[in-house]
Motif scaffolding. Sequence first.
Motif, PDB file in Angstrom:
ATOM      1  N   UNK A 185      -1.987   3.219  -2.428  1.00 54.53           N
ATOM      2  CA  UNK A 185      -0.584   3.109  -2.912  1.00 54.53           C
ATOM      3  C   UNK A 185       0.339   4.129  -2.429  1.00 54.53           C
ATOM      4  N   UNK A 186       1.567   3.704  -2.674  1.00 55.27           N
ATOM      5  CA  UNK A 186       2.452   5.039  -2.366  1.00 55.27           C
ATOM      6  C   UNK A 186       3.814   4.986  -3.388  1.00 55.27           C
ATOM      7  N   UNK A 187       4.233   6.203  -3.699  1.00 57.06           N
ATOM      8  CA  UNK A 187       5.331   6.343  -4.313  1.00 57.06           C
ATOM      9  C   UNK A 187       6.036   7.454  -3.989  1.00 57.06           C
ATOM     10  N   UNK A 188       7.652   7.682  -4.337  1.00 56.78           N
ATOM     11  CA  UNK A 188       8.076   8.482  -3.665  1.00 56.78           C
ATOM     12  C   UNK A 188       7.602  10.100  -4.025  1.00 56.78           C
ATOM     13  N   UNK A 189       7.275  10.083  -5.038  1.00 57.36           N
ATOM     14  CA  UNK A 189       6.891  11.434  -5.477  1.00 57.36           C
ATOM     15  C   UNK A 189       5.431  11.966  -4.786  1.00 57.36           C
ATOM     16  N   UNK A 190       4.624  11.060  -4.826  1.00 62.02           N
ATOM     17  CA  UNK A 190       3.126  11.641  -4.162  1.00 62.02           C
ATOM     18  C   UNK A 190       2.820  11.236  -2.725  1.00 62.02           C
ATOM     19  N   UNK A 191       3.941  10.146  -2.082  1.00 66.26           N
ATOM     20  CA  UNK A 191       3.431   9.747  -0.931  1.00 66.26           C
ATOM     21  C   UNK A 191       2.362   8.710  -0.894  1.00 66.26           C
ATOM     22  N   UNK A 192       1.433   8.595  -0.121  1.00 67.97           N
ATOM     23  CA  UNK A 192       0.372   7.734  -0.001  1.00 67.97           C
ATOM     24  C   UNK A 192      -0.676   8.317  -0.871  1.00 67.97           C
ATOM     25  N   UNK A 305      11.690   8.898  16.866  1.00 71.47           N
ATOM     26  CA  UNK A 305      12.213   8.999  15.607  1.00 71.47           C
ATOM     27  C   UNK A 305      11.371   8.087  14.682  1.00 71.47           C
ATOM     28  N   UNK A 306      10.498   7.235  15.042  1.00 69.47           N
ATOM     29  CA  UNK A 306       9.809   6.423  14.162  1.00 69.47           C
ATOM     30  C   UNK A 306       8.167   6.930  14.467  1.00 69.47           C
ATOM     31  N   UNK A 307       7.531   7.132  13.309  1.00 72.76           N
ATOM     32  CA  UNK A 307       6.225   7.576  13.507  1.00 72.76           C
ATOM     33  C   UNK A 307       5.174   6.524  12.634  1.00 72.76           C
ATOM     34  N   UNK A 308       4.347   5.848  13.357  1.00 75.26           N
ATOM     35  CA  UNK A 308       3.834   4.894  12.875  1.00 75.26           C
ATOM     36  C   UNK A 308       2.667   4.921  11.828  1.00 75.26           C
ATOM     37  N   UNK A 309       2.942   5.748  10.662  1.00 72.57           N
ATOM     38  CA  UNK A 309       1.937   6.099   9.695  1.00 72.57           C
ATOM     39  C   UNK A 309       1.248   4.994   9.134  1.00 72.57           C
ATOM     40  N   UNK A 310       2.223   3.878   8.803  1.00 73.71           N
ATOM     41  CA  UNK A 310       1.671   2.717   8.010  1.00 73.71           C
ATOM     42  C   UNK A 310       0.601   1.978   8.782  1.00 73.71           C
ATOM     43  N   UNK A 311       0.271   2.262   9.889  1.00 74.37           N
ATOM     44  CA  UNK A 311      -0.479   1.382  10.574  1.00 74.37           C
ATOM     45  C   UNK A 311      -2.130   1.282  10.398  1.00 74.37           C
ATOM     46  N   UNK A 312      -2.397   2.332   9.680  1.00 79.51           N
ATOM     47  CA  UNK A 312      -3.680   2.469   9.323  1.00 79.51           C
ATOM     48  C   UNK A 312      -4.033   3.431   7.884  1.00 79.51           C
ATOM     49  N   UNK A 313      -5.159   3.019   7.395  1.00 80.04           N
ATOM     50  CA  UNK A 313      -5.463   3.948   6.082  1.00 80.04           C
ATOM     51  C   UNK A 313      -5.451   5.313   6.401  1.00 80.04           C
ATOM     52  N   UNK A 314      -6.224   5.845   7.590  1.00 77.83           N
ATOM     53  CA  UNK A 314      -6.298   7.366   8.025  1.00 77.83           C
ATOM     54  C   UNK A 314      -4.866   7.872   8.013  1.00 77.83           C
ATOM     55  N   UNK A 315      -3.979   7.154   8.666  1.00 78.46           N
ATOM     56  CA  UNK A 315      -2.519   7.992   8.898  1.00 78.46           C
ATOM     57  C   UNK A 315      -1.791   7.843   7.807  1.00 78.46           C
ATOM     58  N   UNK A 316      -1.913   6.807   6.945  1.00 71.66           N
ATOM     59  CA  UNK A 316      -1.276   6.979   5.639  1.00 71.66           C
ATOM     60  C   UNK A 316      -1.648   8.146   4.819  1.00 71.66           C
ATOM     61  N   UNK A 317      -3.037   8.192   4.633  1.00 71.10           N
ATOM     62  CA  UNK A 317      -3.306   9.277   3.661  1.00 71.10           C
ATOM     63  C   UNK A 317      -3.284  10.781   4.338  1.00 71.10           C
ATOM     64  N   UNK A 318      -3.198  10.575   5.625  1.00 69.29           N
ATOM     65  CA  UNK A 318      -2.857  12.198   6.322  1.00 69.29           C
ATOM     66  C   UNK A 318      -1.362  12.165   6.606  1.00 69.29           C
ATOM     67  N   UNK A 319      -0.301  11.433   6.072  1.00 65.45           N
ATOM     68  CA  UNK A 319       0.786  11.639   6.446  1.00 65.45           C
ATOM     69  C   UNK A 319       1.285  13.185   6.536  1.00 65.45           C
ATOM     70  N   UNK A 320       1.257  13.568   5.163  1.00 63.92           N
ATOM     71  CA  UNK A 320       1.416  15.044   4.990  1.00 63.92           C
ATOM     72  C   UNK A 320       0.982  15.968   5.901  1.00 63.92           C
TER      73      UNK A 320
END
Length: 1047
Positions: A185-192, A305-320
Amino acid sequence: MAENVKVAVRVRPFNEREEDRNATPVIKMEGKCTEIFNPEDMKAEPKKFNFDYSYWSHDGYTKRPDGYMEPAEPKYADQQRVFDDLGKGVLDNAWKGYNCSLFAYGQTGSGKTYSMVGYQANKGIVPMVCTELFKAIDQKRSDVSDTKDKGVYEVMISMLEIYNEQVRDLLNSKTIKNRGSMNIKSDPKRGFYVEGLMKSLVNSYPEIENKINEGTKNRTVASTNMNATSSRAHTIVAIHFKQESKDSTGQNMTKTSVINLVDLAGSERVASTGAQGDRLKEGSSINQSLSSLGNVINALAKSKPFIPYRDSALTKLLKNALGGNSKTIMIAALSPADINYKETLSTLRFADRAKAIKTTATVNENPTDKLIRELREENARLQKLLQEGGISAIQGESSGVTSEEKRLLEEQLQQNQREMEEMKTTWEQKLEIAQKENQAKIEDERRLAEHKKVTPHFWNLNEDPALSGMVVHFCDKDKALIGRKASESGADIPLAGLGIQPNHAEILNKDGSVLIIPVDTAKVTVNGQKILAETRLHHHDRVLFGANALYIFHHPSEAAKLAESGGKINTPTFDQAQQELAMMAGLVSKDGTSKEDLILQEEVTQVLRIVNEANAMSEEMDKKVKFEVALLAPSFRSLYRGPTEADITEVRMKVKDLVSGNHWMWTKDKAIHRHALMQQLYQDFISKDDNWKVSKEDDPFWEPADTEIMIGVAHLNLLSLAYKCSIEENADIHDHKTTIKGHLKLEVIPCDKNKQPLEDIELLEDTTELIGKDLTFLLKINGARGLPTNITKSFCKFKFYLDHDYVQTKEVAGMTPDFDFEQFYVQNPVTKQFLDYLKDRHLVIEVWGRQKDEQSPSKGNTGLLPTKDLMIREKTFIGKSALEDGDTGEKKKKKKKKRKKEHDVDAADGTNGIIIPVPPLSGQKSDVRDNMSNMSKEEEKKLRDDLSRLESEKQRSETKLKETIDAHKAEMSQKVQEIESFKSRGRQLHQENMDNKKTLEAVKELLARTRGNGKSTINVSDLERTLDPSAPQTVEHGNTSKACILQ
Ligand SMILES: Nc1ncnc2c1ncn2[C@@H]1O[C@H](COP(=O)(O)OP(=O)(O)O)[C@@H](O)[C@H]1O
Ligand SMILES: [Mg+2]
């Protein structure tokens, strides 16, 4: 302030396999610089890279009695040094309230887990950070004299795995059992974040260790349940560290830090090269998360300018960790061996790019009251939203809140509520609950360890050393049933894995003697050999249940006896157990240890595993295909790169359609790629996800009938060409098992410079006379006859001499294709190497074709039978047959000798002929040979019949081959004789010619002189003197002188 990601590289020692094959190290390190040499040209300038740290852990160490590897030379970087450089920084930053992330990147087996978690005495960064963290907490707690001001330090741990884009909570066995994925999930406060991920409170290092152990166990169980390859999973351990203390103004402050410790999946691209041309290559990413990580790092490194974090589970969770609020370190693990050069270079390049990434960490510190207040305010806002009709209403749209929006709002509300309660609950209260649970688990572990010391048991042997020994099954009942997990029969020892039957085997414990009995046809293999009846188990026996549930039997009292007798007890390794299986399948043998042999052994072992698993999956999913290991000898391929080229046998995976009878060969890389896709499909199959019902085109088990297959090869002996003699041959086309698959009509015609066939045979003293001269000839591939009936179209291709690319004929339909192929060759000039090629090598012409897309008439209406039955019908012998397993030692020796000879003399033999040598398993015995007596009479008879049929078939093809060779030899020697007699006749003629010329000259000269003297006759003695001036003067004896009358 933005900071660059810190990057370290570390090179490990050679492993056993690399030592055995005398691998060449390709890595050098000097200060911060790491160099990599190309093993194909070690003298060339190495590629150089600079990193924050370059750790040399390849050599220069000694092993302490406790197993810890410490430096013997200053260059060696031990675990302590890596912790001092990297771990301490992580710890300091965590105390300051920064988020920290540590990644380990590298191919499987390169040392990621060794650096992150470590093995036994060589503890890695994770346990060291945890130990130090608790040490410091204890210190702080005991330091503060005034108990009122005592800070509160809270450590929580979570552990998750991403496999095939599914997220599993490794500290929650329920989610493992459910086999489904958890939501991100994602929310503005916690990210993914992962919804509902378990966070466990821990208060000491043993508690953390216990949790990581529990997580690793769950990983092991999950990977066997799903038949997953554990090296393709990413594991994230997160340590959530919270400090609450009063600041100088007396205000309660909360500092939080999340330490993410990420052990990434093996970075090897799943056989990308071999999958080339595979229709399933496109769109089927084996590891979406890993390729997305690469894309994200590339984009970050280039400041896109655009970083494709949303493409996979790993990159979502490691966005920070990758581009946000975190201090990040990456360790790239390197293999030192030549064979891994390409992967290691790609790891170094990846690490090099990672250096450019910048993150901005901020201290996460806030007054505690503020945090609670914020949560409360947020909750009030959410509640209002829900009551007033949701987001849409706020945005001024007419529709009310949708059910999905409502669900999300409520979820968020609950999450905030939980967090608020958690913040209000005192640490002591939380600790009390957690400790009860943790202590109970630690106590369980202790009891288990004690039980293992005295009770015979099985422990799992995994490809990944970190997962070995994680699953233990005790043999503590007189009689216990081993069977499929969750089967109705309620097995005492439930097993997961491919090919495990509901009732698989019985284990009897008769006063400490442990016996195993397979149920019906269930597959149980002891020390590489399939057992059919009761077998006694001994300490360290390797037991394989089904296709891939591999266990080691541990017998404490036998182990104690062995130790008493002073014998060295080597714990079997996964590699050894796999090699043993390949050996018993007749695919590798014990003798010989050349580098090529050892590499081939590894490949055969790897493909054999894939074959076994693929067959089990095919059976379970009813795919109606069967797989086998096939070995292609060098003579079966168009190979010739010069005299130094190593003759390398290649491993292939043969795929057989059990309904049509069609078959294909997959390269090793394609097999690895398809196997990974099969695993994904299987995962959906057992998760009861309908995704497994794919169309043929997307099915990794399926191969279209018209995929090209190699029907066989024809060998053309070029020796005659070295004598400028033409060649006309009807060559056999034989497959990799030397079965004749047809004939190929070939011609080679020596030509003159104008490409006209030579009318006269040029006379050579010997073939070396060709050297330095030109040789022009015409190669003709006229056509093939007698091809297999299921072939619809065919063509030939070959590489002549040093050709890099294949030359190909046209593709022709029918069983008697006329290729009408002609090509001129001009060798200008002939070199010794070329001549050697003509004399010692064959031109290998590959005959390829496409198969009919219909059920084989010989198979009847078999399409309706389940795969399992089709496999039994099809049962062929791959390599050594089960019967040979029961042979006496003497017989075995003879057979082995014969095989070895076949390999040396005629390497055209395929699966059955070549035995790849394997070094003996250290300290192991084999006493299962007697199991032959356990076969039923019919089975034995069938096996014997099959074997004798195979033997006589083999004999027949051998005799035929020998006859062909003999006939060829006789023909050749006749030709050579003819050439010799031509040559001597030629020499004779030449001499005669010269003599005549001389005579003519002499006659002419004499005639001129005679005319000058006014004579009309020539005296013979004058003539002889002119011909040979050194001859003694002939005295004229009156009219004895001969005279000839001139006109
Ligand atoms: N620096 C090192 N020193 C000694 N042994 C190592 C080192 N790195 C790795 N190894 C050994 O190599 C094997 C594979 O390492 P592992 O960390 O499990 O690889 P990965 O996690 O990358 O697949 C293990 O047996 C491990 O003990
Ligand atoms: Mg690992």
